[in-house]
Design a protein around this motif. Structure first.
Motif, PDB file in Angstrom:
ATOM      1  N   GLN A  39       0.833  -1.202   0.000  1.00 23.80           N
ATOM      2  CA  GLN A  39       0.000   0.000   0.000  1.00 23.80           C
ATOM      3  C   GLN A  39       0.869   1.254   0.000  1.00 23.80           C
ATOM      4  O   GLN A  39       0.600   2.221  -0.726  1.00 23.80           O
ATOM      5  CB  GLN A  39      -0.945  -0.017   1.205  1.00 23.80           C
ATOM      6  N   LEU A  40       1.934   1.250   0.783  1.00 27.96           N
ATOM      7  CA  LEU A  40       2.852   2.383   0.817  1.00 27.96           C
ATOM      8  C   LEU A  40       3.580   2.544  -0.514  1.00 27.96           C
ATOM      9  O   LEU A  40       3.770   3.661  -1.000  1.00 27.96           O
ATOM     10  CB  LEU A  40       3.864   2.210   1.953  1.00 27.96           C
ATOM     11  N   ALA A  41       3.968   1.425  -1.110  1.00 25.23           N
ATOM     12  CA  ALA A  41       4.647   1.486  -2.403  1.00 25.23           C
ATOM     13  C   ALA A  41       3.712   1.992  -3.492  1.00 25.23           C
ATOM     14  O   ALA A  41       4.110   2.774  -4.359  1.00 25.23           O
ATOM     15  CB  ALA A  41       5.197   0.110  -2.770  1.00 25.23           C
ATOM     16  N   ALA A  42       2.444   1.579  -3.438  1.00 27.16           N
ATOM     17  CA  ALA A  42       1.474   2.028  -4.438  1.00 27.16           C
ATOM     18  C   ALA A  42       1.227   3.527  -4.319  1.00 27.16           C
ATOM     19  O   ALA A  42       1.017   4.213  -5.329  1.00 27.16           O
ATOM     20  CB  ALA A  42       0.159   1.264  -4.276  1.00 27.16           C
ATOM     21  N   ALA A  43       1.267   4.057  -3.104  1.00 26.84           N
ATOM     22  CA  ALA A  43       1.015   5.485  -2.896  1.00 26.84           C
ATOM     23  C   ALA A  43       2.096   6.353  -3.521  1.00 26.84           C
ATOM     24  O   ALA A  43       1.862   7.534  -3.780  1.00 26.84           O
ATOM     25  CB  ALA A  43       0.913   5.792  -1.402  1.00 26.84           C
ATOM     26  N   GLY A  44       3.270   5.787  -3.776  1.00 26.29           N
ATOM     27  CA  GLY A  44       4.342   6.560  -4.364  1.00 26.29           C
ATOM     28  C   GLY A  44       4.304   6.625  -5.875  1.00 26.29           C
ATOM     29  O   GLY A  44       5.143   7.298  -6.488  1.00 26.29           O
ATOM     30  N   GLY A  45       3.335   5.949  -6.497  1.00 27.01           N
ATOM     31  CA  GLY A  45       3.243   5.942  -7.956  1.00 27.01           C
ATOM     32  C   GLY A  45       1.923   6.498  -8.447  1.00 27.01           C
ATOM     33  O   GLY A  45       1.093   6.967  -7.664  1.00 27.01           O
TER      34      GLY A  45
END
Length: 260
Positions: free
Chosen positions: A156-162
């Motif tokens: 979820q955190l990684a998705a928020a960066g894209g």
């Protein structure tokens, strides 16, 4: 000394027109996201999603009753335009190799589709995180049959960066497990080749009932299905019926032969 006039009373319960940030939403209304949602290609489903489509930059969970019920055809109206605009679609650890001619007929440009095979659950999470670091991806589809809650938080955190779409396919049994994903749907097969979708977690009020959606069927799959439905059975059920009297007579002759 002059008296000071009291400040006017303002009720906190009074209606207000203040705009709220994306992270804050009223419980009786659908929320929104900081990025523009992407249309699903299914108008009935768009009406039930915050913003009217798939939200980018978040982890979207699709919980499947079983694989192959039409999950790729459900997403095809979204994936097709992405690939046609030069965006990369990454398929990470699918349980079966997708049928390339069918994807092509669904409008998906195979030149912009990347297939990644990963076996171990921990390696899958790492591979998804690496894929999300790319700025050119349009959507990442990952199959996560076994994943821990802390791994979902990482995704979820990684998705928020894209800026792309992130879909995680998980088993239906994961519905009762906690998840940081703001959007979770269940998908089950329905009659006539349709799919039943229930939005059971979203930024907004609870969803009333599942939506039954028709799915596009590639022409190269229609012909085999039609031929199979029209095929004449290769055996006659009546010829396999048991004649109890004949069976008894045969058994009696067998016993007589054994005693001679």
């Amino acid at each position: 000394m002059a008296a000071v006039a009291p400040a006017p009373f303002v009720s906190i319960l009074a209606p207000t027109t203040l705009s709220l940030p994306d992270a804050v939403w009223r419980g009786d209304q659908l929320g929104s996201h900081r990025s523009t949602p992407v249309a699903t290609g299914h108008s009935d489903l768009d009406k039930e999603l915050p913003g009217g489509g798939w939200p980018p930059s978040v982890l979207i969970e699709l919980l499947l009753a079983q694989h192959g019920i039409g999950e790729l055809r459900l997403l095809a109206p979204t994936l097709g335009p992405l690939t046609q605009n030069g965006k990369t679609v990454i398929l990470l650890a699918p349980p079966h190799i997708p049928f390339a001619p069918a994807l092509k007929q669904l409008g998906i440009d195979l030149k912009h589709v990347v297939l990644v095979n990963v076996d171990k659950p921990a390696d899958r999470v790492w591979a998804v995180e690496q894929a999300l670091k790319s700025t050119s991806f349009g959507a990442v589809l990952c199959w996560l049959p076994l994943v821990k809650t802390e791994h979902l938080r990482r995704l979820q955190l990684a998705a928020a960066g894209g800026e792309g779409l992130v879909f995680a396919f998980r088993p239906l049994s994961a519905r009762d497990q906690s998840s940081p994903s703001p959007l979770r749907l269940t998908c089950q097969a329905a009659a006539d080749g349709k799919i039943s979708v229930e939005v059971f977690k979203r930024r907004g009020p609870a969803h009333a009932e599942p939506i039954v959606l028709p799915l596009p069927v590639p022409l190269n799959l229609i012909k085999p299905f039609a031929a199979r439905a029209a095929a004449v059975p290769t055996f006659n059920f009546s010829s396999h019926a048991v004649d109890r009297h004949s069976l008894a007579a045969t058994a009696a002759r067998r016993r007589t032969a054994l005693t001679i």
